[in-house]
Design a protein around this motif. Structure first.
Motif, PDB file in Angstrom:
ATOM      1  N   GLU A  28       0.812  -1.223   0.000  1.00 14.27           N
ATOM      2  CA  GLU A  28       0.000   0.000   0.000  1.00 14.27           C
ATOM      3  C   GLU A  28       0.846   1.273   0.000  1.00 14.27           C
ATOM      4  N   PRO A  29       1.804   1.434   0.921  1.00 14.95           N
ATOM      5  CA  PRO A  29       2.618   2.662   0.850  1.00 14.95           C
ATOM      6  C   PRO A  29       3.336   2.823  -0.491  1.00 14.95           C
ATOM      7  N   LEU A  30       3.828   1.704  -1.041  1.00 15.77           N
ATOM      8  CA  LEU A  30       4.502   1.777  -2.338  1.00 15.77           C
ATOM      9  C   LEU A  30       3.530   2.235  -3.419  1.00 15.77           C
ATOM     10  N   TYR A  79      -1.507   8.248   4.609  1.00 17.04           N
ATOM     11  CA  TYR A  79      -2.764   7.569   4.270  1.00 17.04           C
ATOM     12  C   TYR A  79      -2.754   6.108   4.688  1.00 17.04           C
ATOM     13  N   ALA A  80      -1.591   5.474   4.686  1.00 21.13           N
ATOM     14  CA  ALA A  80      -1.523   4.102   5.203  1.00 21.13           C
ATOM     15  C   ALA A  80      -1.891   4.090   6.687  1.00 21.13           C
ATOM     16  N   PHE A  81      -1.377   5.039   7.450  1.00 20.88           N
ATOM     17  CA  PHE A  81      -1.742   5.162   8.865  1.00 20.88           C
ATOM     18  C   PHE A  81      -3.237   5.432   9.009  1.00 20.88           C
ATOM     19  N   PHE A  88       1.012   1.091  12.938  1.00 20.26           N
ATOM     20  CA  PHE A  88       1.864   2.185  12.484  1.00 20.26           C
ATOM     21  C   PHE A  88       3.328   1.741  12.400  1.00 20.26           C
ATOM     22  N   LEU A  89       3.773   0.976  13.402  1.00 25.52           N
ATOM     23  CA  LEU A  89       5.135   0.458  13.368  1.00 25.52           C
ATOM     24  C   LEU A  89       5.334  -0.477  12.176  1.00 25.52           C
ATOM     25  N   TRP A  90       4.332  -1.305  11.917  1.00 26.06           N
ATOM     26  CA  TRP A  90       4.427  -2.279  10.826  1.00 26.06           C
ATOM     27  C   TRP A  90       4.540  -1.569   9.482  1.00 26.06           C
ATOM     28  N   PHE A  91       3.666  -0.595   9.224  1.00 23.17           N
ATOM     29  CA  PHE A  91       3.707   0.110   7.946  1.00 23.17           C
ATOM     30  C   PHE A  91       4.971   0.937   7.808  1.00 23.17           C
ATOM     31  N   SER A  92       5.468   1.454   8.919  1.00 27.87           N
ATOM     32  CA  SER A  92       6.720   2.210   8.863  1.00 27.87           C
ATOM     33  C   SER A  92       7.869   1.316   8.433  1.00 27.87           C
ATOM     34  N   ALA A  93       7.918   0.104   8.994  1.00 32.25           N
ATOM     35  CA  ALA A  93       9.017  -0.813   8.662  1.00 32.25           C
ATOM     36  C   ALA A  93       8.921  -1.297   7.225  1.00 32.25           C
ATOM     37  N   PHE A  94       7.775  -1.855   6.854  1.00 34.70           N
ATOM     38  CA  PHE A  94       7.658  -2.493   5.539  1.00 34.70           C
ATOM     39  C   PHE A  94       7.415  -1.471   4.428  1.00 34.70           C
ATOM     40  N   GLY A  95       6.563  -0.471   4.709  1.00 37.96           N
ATOM     41  CA  GLY A  95       6.289   0.535   3.696  1.00 37.96           C
ATOM     42  C   GLY A  95       7.489   1.410   3.415  1.00 37.96           C
TER      43      GLY A  95
END
Length: 506
Positions: A106-108, A131-133, A354-361
């Motif tokens: 999603e972030p990508l 927006y991912a958050f 939020f931590l998950w999307f920060s790491a992977f995104g």
């Protein structure tokens, strides 16, 4: 099957009709769901944005209100599960597969095609994470929390059956146990089947995508059929052991695997960039949450299409999952106060997400923006594995990810079979294995039909269509819950009484 309700038979028939339609005319099935999805998103996008924002406001109100001290159970009752096990179960059931599926993709995607910023710029990076958050933050968990709170309160505090219809008794009265109540429960069960089947389809697609990327196994419907068949057997074995054993153990295993995968990406990925994006994105999310909550872009067709495809899709996804996740969270939350319950359900999962999307995104965006590799050509279900391919220990991380998706797959499905069984056996906390087997097969079959008829797009279409009618029931649940809590507030004297100002004579 003697203890099943009319809800069971009616919903089974509806699911069977949908399955037969999908088998006989897959193209027509995809077209029909697509037209219905288009009508809902274009005509009722404003409605989704408003009601979901209201759910957030209601949850925050209950947290700060004197009503928050009311316990979901008897006044002296203690929580049934430890805080760690409770959190693991609600998180695994709530959005486990989704986080793994969309964590990098999603972030990508937002970076490559942002809603308003110029693609592949620094502003696009900030917008993508924000927006991912937003999509996986307070709004998502407020939807779950509303349904879970109403169910837990009426079940454990008021002694009502654990049914969606029972939460409407302050409004419907005796009709909550009649035909109207049956209709309410049928809508809830059908929305659950569609929502969970959609997620199972995503899970099967990503497992297939990982196997294809790693071992050149064909990325095809036949492989996905085999994956779903194997996982169906596994989650049915788990479901027959009950919540206290199979689901709890698997939920804890999920959390261990998720933590391992997260820490590995944090360490071997762009660590400083991840931490900086986490901090900056929380600020951007908090600063813009009100604007994003009501942004419908009526004067910009491209931006409006983006909102329909992402925000409205997510709000519908969470609503379609809310009967299942809400019932399951309610089941494992007995003994907690309303304030403790809402604080845990809203804040803790948001922080982890939020931590998950920060790491992977952030890792995916860093790989793309720095030119290390071009990830734009990969299918959504393969994005995560393409990211791992650019990191140390990539193949090991990919295998761990496939295991994690599989265990999340099993956990979500066996939790859903329990909830569906409960909803179709008059609210029984221990539905029979035959009922759970029926719903397990139904979920897997619907997932296969959706994949067969149109792949991921058909999954999204069906999900948005299935969620729409249940959204109206959620509005009634909020009204009924508030009415009942206000009545109890009067009985318990939970008022913040104004301080009396003495008169001159006094």
């Amino acid at each position: 099957m003697k203890k099943v309700s009319n809800v069971f038979w009616i919903t089974v028939v509806l699911v069977a009709i949908a399955v037969i339609y999908g088998i006989i005319d897959p193209q027509g099935f995809e077209t029909s769901t697509g037209n219905l999805q288009s009508m809902i998103t274009s005509g009722f996008g404003w409605y989704y944005l408003i009601i979901v924002s209201i759910f957030v406001i209601v949850c925050l109100f209950f947290i700060v209100s004197p009503l928050g001290s009311i316990r979901l159970g008897k006044p002296d009752e203690k929580p049934e599960y430890s805080t760690i096990s409770w959190f693991a179960m609600l998180f695994s059931a709530g959005m486990g597969i989704g986080l793994v599926f969309w964590g990098a993709a999603e972030p990508l995607s937002h970076y490559l095609a942002p809603p308003t910023a110029t693609p592949e710029t620094n502003e696009a990076i900030r917008e993508s994470m924000k927006y991912a958050f937003f999509h996986w933050g307070l709004h998502a968990w407020a939807i779950y929390a509303i349904v879970a709170l109403a169910l837990a309160y009426f079940k454990f505090r008021k002694g009502k059956p654990g049914l969606i219809s029972a939460t409407l008794s302050p409004i419907l009265g005796k009709y909550s146990e009649g035909k109207i109540g049956t209709l309410v429960d049928v809508i809830a069960v059908f929305a659950t089947v569609v929502g969970v089947a959609t997620t199972l389809g995503f899970g099967a697609s990503q497992i297939n995508g990982g196997l294809s990327y790693l071992f050149n196994i064909p990325n095809s419907f036949n492989v996905q059929l085999i994956i779903i068949a194997i996982v169906t057997v596994l989650f049915m074995i788990s479901a027959t052991t009950g919540v206290s054993r199979g689901i709890r153990y698997l939920s804890n295993a999920n959390m261990v695997l998720a933590i391992i995968l997260f820490l590995a990406v944090l360490i071997v990925g762009p660590t400083l960039f991840i931490l900086n994006m986490f901090t900056d994105s929380i600020g951007a999310y908090a600063q813009n949450i009100v604007r994003m909550s009501f942004q419908i872009a009526p004067l910009n067709e491209d931006h409006r299409a983006w909102i329909d495809g992402w925000t409205i899709f997510y709000w519908a996804w969470w609503i379609s999952w809310s009967p299942f996740v809400g019932i399951f969270i309610a089941r494992v939350s007995r003994g907690r106060t309303i304030r403790e319950f809402l604080t845990g359900v809203l804040l803790a999962p948001c922080l982890v997400g939020f931590l998950w999307f920060s790491a992977f995104g952030a890792t995916a965006i860093d790989i793309q923006s720095s030119g290390i590799a071009d990830l734009s050509g990969f299918a959504t279900e393969q994005t995560l594995f393409a990211v791992f391919d650019q990191l140390p220990l990539g193949p090991v991380l990919s295998i761990v990810a496939i295991l994690l998706i599989s265990t999340f797959f099993i956990t979500s499905a066996d939790s859903a079979t329990y909830v569906l069984g409960m909803q179709t056996t008059h609210g029984s906390l221990n539905p029979s294995n035959s009922v759970k087997l029926t719903w397990g097969l139904a979920q897997s079959t619907v997932a296969l039909i959706l994949l067969y008829s149109g792949g991921l797009q058909a999954l999204q279409n069906a999900l948005i269509a299935g969620a729409f009618p249940f959204s109206f029931i959620m509005i009634l649940m909020v009204i009924a819950l508030y009415r009942s809590l206000r009545e109890e507030q009067k009985q318990l004297g939970l008022y913040v009484r104004p301080r009396k100002v003495p008169t001159k004579k006094e």
